[in-house]
Write a protein that holds these residues in place. Structure first.
Motif, PDB file in Angstrom:
ATOM      1  N   TYR A  83     -21.899  14.504 -10.437  1.00 17.72           N
ATOM      2  CA  TYR A  83     -22.716  13.676 -11.325  1.00 17.72           C
ATOM      3  C   TYR A  83     -22.423  13.943 -12.806  1.00 17.72           C
ATOM      4  CZ  TYR A  83     -25.577  11.950  -7.481  1.00 17.72           C
ATOM      5  OH  TYR A  83     -26.015  11.321  -6.347  1.00 17.72           O
TER       6      TYR A  83
ATOM      7  N   GLN B 231     -23.765  12.107 -16.267  1.00 22.69           N
ATOM      8  CA  GLN B 231     -24.967  11.357 -15.940  1.00 22.69           C
ATOM      9  C   GLN B 231     -26.214  12.221 -16.104  1.00 22.69           C
ATOM     10  OE1 GLN B 231     -24.517   8.813 -12.269  1.00 22.69           O
ATOM     11  NE2 GLN B 231     -22.639   9.992 -12.050  1.00 22.69           N
TER      12      GLN B 231
ATOM     13  N   LEU C  77     -29.652  13.458 -14.688  1.00 20.95           N
ATOM     14  CA  LEU C  77     -30.148  13.639 -13.325  1.00 20.95           C
ATOM     15  C   LEU C  77     -31.379  14.524 -13.367  1.00 20.95           C
ATOM     16  CD1 LEU C  77     -29.344  12.836 -10.395  1.00 20.95           C
ATOM     17  CD2 LEU C  77     -28.256  15.088 -10.210  1.00 20.95           C
TER      18      LEU C  77
END
Length: 417
Positions: A242, A245, A247
């Protein structure tokens, strides 16, 4: 690799060694970024008698004289335990060498963190040398950023000057290994892996076994209390997947087995960051107390970490436009983190549908950065909204329609202020 290539920190170390010894010299940084290589390249300019390079986990350097010249040899020194008494003996022998030389002596201790209570012992020895005005330079290296940082902050405060080596930048990989931008986007900036990039399977095996696993096992799990080592490893792989990004910790817990609580995840993410692997950036909020509660934005600190576990070949990574977008955003974040001055802070920002990919803070100055790997919308709403809320700042667009990615990666973070 170009044989004559030297990192900029080489000149800094040379200059420090030309000065009288006022501070311990600590060469710090993540695993496999060239700390030992850099120090050895500087030592090559000295005659053998002027320095002693002693690695804690290697046989003792026989160039050091015994502290008591009249004592009998002790046999195979490699069998001696690497403990505090051994360190004191090594240091005393370096003192003897310094006293015998009109030019003093340089003692380099590699893997110093493997000695229990090393920082307390070094503090006492160094303070005694300063009281006597001994011409002995001491250079400390260690492969565990976590333990080095702990020792320096707890016992050696005010007694050392760090030379920090970060992951290799785009320009360094171009100059040293003839990388192009696509090479750097996929293979990242580990010098030891560069000769293997023409065989991707071999390269991937090197990154996983020589870089990733020792960084987790030796630099974190063996040096710090981690109650759930399997969870820390899962979090590392999740961070690679990820990267680029935002999160939330709630979403992380939904994808991790035996995830515990958000405090545990935040702590493990901090450990991974201190080891030079993955950072969790906090949301910029103006007020510092509001930043700690935000969802982190995950960023790998070397693109090799993201690529090695992605399942993509170099060609496949280039062809997948969605994945490439995350790669470009990740590399911008990694570059800002790795090249930022110590007084810089790196964040992201989001308010509803408005967002800014990265915010670099230095004192009262802000740089708001948007990263685009595809067509740019007519108006960059996030940058405009951010400036209205937080005041005047420098706004940058990286990628199509703005600063070319290769150009941006060619300058350190402070350049953009």
């Amino acid at each position: 690799m170009i044989p004559a290539y030297q990192r900029p920190e080489t000149a800094i170390l040379k200059e420090r060694l030309r000065e009288p010894p006022r501070f311990l010299i600590v060469v710090a940084g993540p695993r496999q970024v060239g700390k030992t290589t850099l120090v050895r390249s500087v030592l090559a300019g000295y005659p053998p008698g002027r320095y002693s390079f002693v690695a804690v986990d290697d046989p003792e350097d026989s160039s050091l004289p015994r502290a008591d010249p009249g004592s009998a040899p002790t046999g195979r020194r490699a069998a001696a335990p690497r403990d505090g008494a051994w360190l004191v003996d090594i240091w005393q022998r370096a003192r003897t060498a310094a006293q015998r030389s009109a030019d003093g002596h340089i003692l380099i201790l590699d893997e110093i963190q493997k000695i229990s209570r090393w920082s307390d012992i070094v503090k006492g020895l160094w303070d005694a040398d300063r009281a006597q005005g001994l011409a002995l330079h001491v250079v400390l290296l260690g492969s565990s950023p976590l333990l080095m940082r702990q020792g320096m902050s707890e016992s050696l405060a005010g007694r050392f000057e760090p030379i920090h080596l970060s992951h290799w930048s785009f320009r360094e990989m171009v100059d040293a290994f003839d990388f192009d931008l696509e090479d750097y986007l996929y293979f990242g900036g580990y010098p030891g892996s560069a000769p293997r990039i023409r065989d991707e399977a071999r390269w991937r095996n090197y990154v996983n076994t020589v870089l990733i696993e020792p960084s987790i096992e030796k630099d974190i799990l063996m040096m710090t209390r981690v109650d759930k080592p399997a969870l820390l490893r899962q979090l590392f792989h999740l961070g690679c997947r990820y990267s680029g990004q935002e999160l939330s910790y709630t979403k992380m817990m939904g994808q991790l087995q035996d995830a515990g609580n958000t405090v545990t995840l935040a702590h493990y993410l901090e450990l991974l960051g201190n080891a030079g692997l993955i950072r969790g950036l906090q949301k910029y909020a103006g007020q510092h107390y509001r930043r700690r509660s935000s969802s982190p934005k995950l960023v790998v600190l070397n693109m090799a970490l993201m690529s090695a576990g992605s399942g993509y070949t170099r060609a496949e990574a280039q062809a997948d436009r969605g994945y490439r977008g995350r790669v470009v955003e990740s590399i911008v974040g990694a570059h800002l983190h790795n090249t930022a001055a110590p007084d810089c802070r790196l964040h992201y920002w989001r308010d509803g549908t408005d967002e800014v990919d990265f915010v670099v803070e230095r004192g009262q100055r802000l740089v708001a950065i948007e990263v685009k790997s595809a067509a740019v919308p007519a108006q960059l709403r996030g940058l405009a909204t951010f400036e209205r809320e937080f005041g005047a700042c420098r706004r940058l667009l990286i990628g199509d329609g703005g600063i070319p990615l290769a150009e941006f990666l060619s300058y350190p973070a402070e350049h953009w202020f």
